[in-house]
Design an enzyme around this catalytic site. Structure first.
Site, PDB file in Angstrom:
ATOM      1  N   ASN A 134      -8.989  15.038  -2.858  1.00  0.00           N
ATOM      2  CA  ASN A 134     -10.196  14.212  -3.023  1.00  0.00           C
ATOM      3  C   ASN A 134     -11.410  15.073  -3.394  1.00  0.00           C
ATOM      4  OD1 ASN A 134      -9.425  12.308  -0.015  1.00  0.00           O
ATOM      5  ND2 ASN A 134      -8.744  11.931  -2.097  1.00  0.00           N
TER       6      ASN A 134
ATOM      7  N   ARG B 122     -13.821  15.450  -6.612  1.00  0.00           N
ATOM      8  CA  ARG B 122     -14.788  14.433  -7.049  1.00  0.00           C
ATOM      9  C   ARG B 122     -15.544  13.745  -5.911  1.00  0.00           C
ATOM     10  NH1 ARG B 122      -9.865  12.824  -6.682  1.00  0.00           N
ATOM     11  NH2 ARG B 122      -9.293  10.755  -5.980  1.00  0.00           N
TER      12      ARG B 122
ATOM     13  N   ASP C  75     -10.348   1.387  -5.163  1.00  0.00           N
ATOM     14  CA  ASP C  75      -9.460   2.097  -6.096  1.00  0.00           C
ATOM     15  C   ASP C  75      -8.183   1.312  -6.399  1.00  0.00           C
ATOM     16  OD1 ASP C  75      -8.133   2.280  -3.749  1.00  0.00           O
ATOM     17  OD2 ASP C  75      -7.960   4.462  -3.724  1.00  0.00           O
ATOM     18  N   ASN C  76      -8.208  -0.006  -6.168  1.00  0.00           N
ATOM     19  CA  ASN C  76      -7.015  -0.791  -6.499  1.00  0.00           C
ATOM     20  C   ASN C  76      -7.426  -2.222  -6.834  1.00  0.00           C
ATOM     21  OD1 ASN C  76      -6.543  -2.648  -3.975  1.00  0.00           O
ATOM     22  ND2 ASN C  76      -7.203  -0.658  -3.212  1.00  0.00           N
TER      23      ASN C  76
ATOM     24  N   CYS D 260      -5.826   6.489 -10.645  1.00  0.00           N
ATOM     25  CA  CYS D 260      -6.291   7.879 -10.798  1.00  0.00           C
ATOM     26  C   CYS D 260      -5.273   8.853 -10.215  1.00  0.00           C
ATOM     27  CB  CYS D 260      -7.631   8.074 -10.099  1.00  0.00           C
ATOM     28  SG  CYS D 260      -8.999   7.261 -10.916  1.00  0.00           S
TER      29      CYS D 260
ATOM     30  N   CYS E 189      15.486 -20.438   2.944  1.00  0.00           N
ATOM     31  CA  CYS E 189      16.705 -20.882   3.612  1.00  0.00           C
ATOM     32  C   CYS E 189      16.252 -21.520   4.920  1.00  0.00           C
ATOM     33  CB  CYS E 189      17.669 -19.716   3.834  1.00  0.00           C
ATOM     34  SG  CYS E 189      16.990 -18.446   4.910  1.00  0.00           S
TER      35      CYS E 189
END
Lengths: 383, 77
Positions: free
Chosen positions: A68, A71, A128-129, A191, A335
């Protein structure tokens, strides 16, 4: 604190003609929530704290990792393994003790998001997602909070403002007006997989802080209904103007209670999504899109399911019948209690890797029970 | 008639980073078909289209000299 020391720290922006003590007071009063204290969150947090935003919330459930640090500039080597939200708040408090920080070391989900976001005036999307992006977008649309969006990948970044009405036309747009449907996770690298130039989230996160400051103070023209794309290699900025899409109205959860039931992992096909959906999610999904439903029970098993249409393929014949199954739509298998259907989902995943197939959790029994509970609940849901 | 095509993110990785000119593309659905035919990898990628910087939601007629930009979502942060 005396009047003069209160303003002294911010003197260089207060002397700006358009800014003054008026804008500074607005920043003191403002509450900003930064979702994700990573590549985008770190620079945004640093500048918002430095500028004197009175209350800042930080949400992140992650801990600092060595990879990490290229950045995420709030953290240093000795922070590895420490929770990001608390570590960021400690550093920022040292930078500017005037600020009140709220640390939320949690994973944002559709159950906790609204009550958290409700307390803030402006949101910064540093996630980030896709699942969390759609979740933050929808929550801020429902609660009518301006959302400063940012995203990065490789050498490119995007920044924009959602849920902020244009001063002239009153038009408001959000992420779904730009990207109505999330991409297939297999086709959209993160990323972690594709990489990112360390300085890029620094630029985009700083632009996000700038937009938040403009929204709070009313100076300048925020990127309302607009996103800007920046390419670090070519130094080119390109604008995209966003207009409301018809699709957004039908796809976004309509109110708080619909939002709480919405499964964002399922919607975005996240890797971490389970192979099961709850009866409530199943009902929501059926109203939302065309799905194929398969009953893998034997012919005479009860209870009957006559509330929706499905095809019947007993589990014993499932392997042979799979060649006629289409994976064009999402498939829900059920089911009696949810065990055989899980086996069928496993078989589908082996035969059609990456197909969208899930099992109804607890089977038709749980679904029938859920119908009963919904129909007998007094209509007093908070929304 | 000729249009300018700009692409971003993953789309640029697939079709090339430099802006290109395309002739005789009447509307954006024709453009989608042209892209899918020439770059089959694009079929699995979701993207939005902007005509002269405006994101469009429906098939849109293209005029000479229009600039069409293709923007895929990305989620890194």
């Amino acid at each position: 604190m005396t009047h003069s020391t209160k303003y002294q720290r911010y003197q260089r922006q207060i002397i700006l003609e358009q800014f003054g003590t008026n804008a500074q007071e607005k920043l003191f009063q403002a509450k900003v929530l930064v979702v994700g204290a990573g590549g985008l969150g770190c620079p945004a947090l640093q500048y918002l704290s430095a500028a004197g935003v009175g209350t800042i919330g930080i949400i992140d459930f992650d801990v600092v990792e060595l990879s990490n640090l290229q950045r995420q500039t709030l953290y240093c080597t000795e922070d590895i393994g420490k929770p990001k939200a608390q570590t960021a708040a400690d550093k920022l408090k040292a930078f500017n003790p005037d600020i009140v920080f709220y640390v939320h070391h949690i994973k944002l989900d559709s159950k906790n998001a609204l009550d958290l976001i409700r307390n803030y005036d402006v949101l910064i999307d540093g996630t980030d997602n896709f699942a969390t992006r759609y979740l933050v977008n929808d929550a801020s649309a429902i609660l009518n909070k301006p959302l400063v969006y940012g995203a990065v990948l490789c050498f490119e970044g995007q920044v924009g403002v959602f849920n902020l009405a244009d001063k002239i036309t009153s038009t408001k747009t959000n992420y779904r007006d730009l990207f109505p449907v999330p991409p297939d996770p297999a086709s959209a690298p993160s990323c972690n997989e594709a990489g990112v130039l360390g300085v890029l989230p620094g630029i985009i996160g700083t632009l996000q802080a700038t937009e938040a400051i403009k929204i709070i103070t009313g100076i300048g023209k925020p990127l309302c209904n607009t996103i800007v794309s920046y390419n670090a290699l070519t130094n080119l900025f390109y604008e995209f103007m966003i207009y409301p899409a018809k699709e957004t109205d039908s796809s976004i959860p309509k109110n708080e209670s619909a939002f709480r039931k919405f499964n964002y992992n399922w919607f975005c096909g996240s890797h971490e999504a389970l192979n099961e959906i709850t009866p409530a999610e199943f009902d929501d999904l059926r109203t939302r899109e065309k799905i194929d439903i398969i009953d893998v029970r034997e012919t005479n098993e009860l209870p009957l399911a006559d509330e929706f249409s499905f095809i019947k393929i007993p589990l014993g014949k499932f392997g042979a019948a799979m060649k006629v199954i289409s994976t064009k739509h999402k498939i829900v298998v059920f089911c009696q209690t949810g065990k055989r259907s899980l086996t069928a989902v496993k078989m589908l995943n082996e035969r059609f890797p990456g197909c969208a197939a899930v099992s109804l959790k607890g089977g038709i029994e749980a679904w029938k029970k859920y119908q009963l509970s919904v129909s007998t609940t007094p209509f007093n849901e908070q929304s | 008639m000729e249009i300018n095509l700009l692409s971003f993110g993953q789309v640029a990785d697939i079709i090339g980073k430099d802006p290109m000119k395309l002739a005789d593309v009447k509307n954006t659905s024709e453009l989608n078909r042209y892209l899918a035919k020439n770059w089959p990898m694009l079929r699995s990628i979701k993207y939005s289209i902007a005509v002269n910087k405006k994101i469009i939601h429906e098939d849109t007629l293209l005029q000479h000299e229009d600039t069409v930009a293709i923007l895929p979502p990305f989620s890194g942060g």
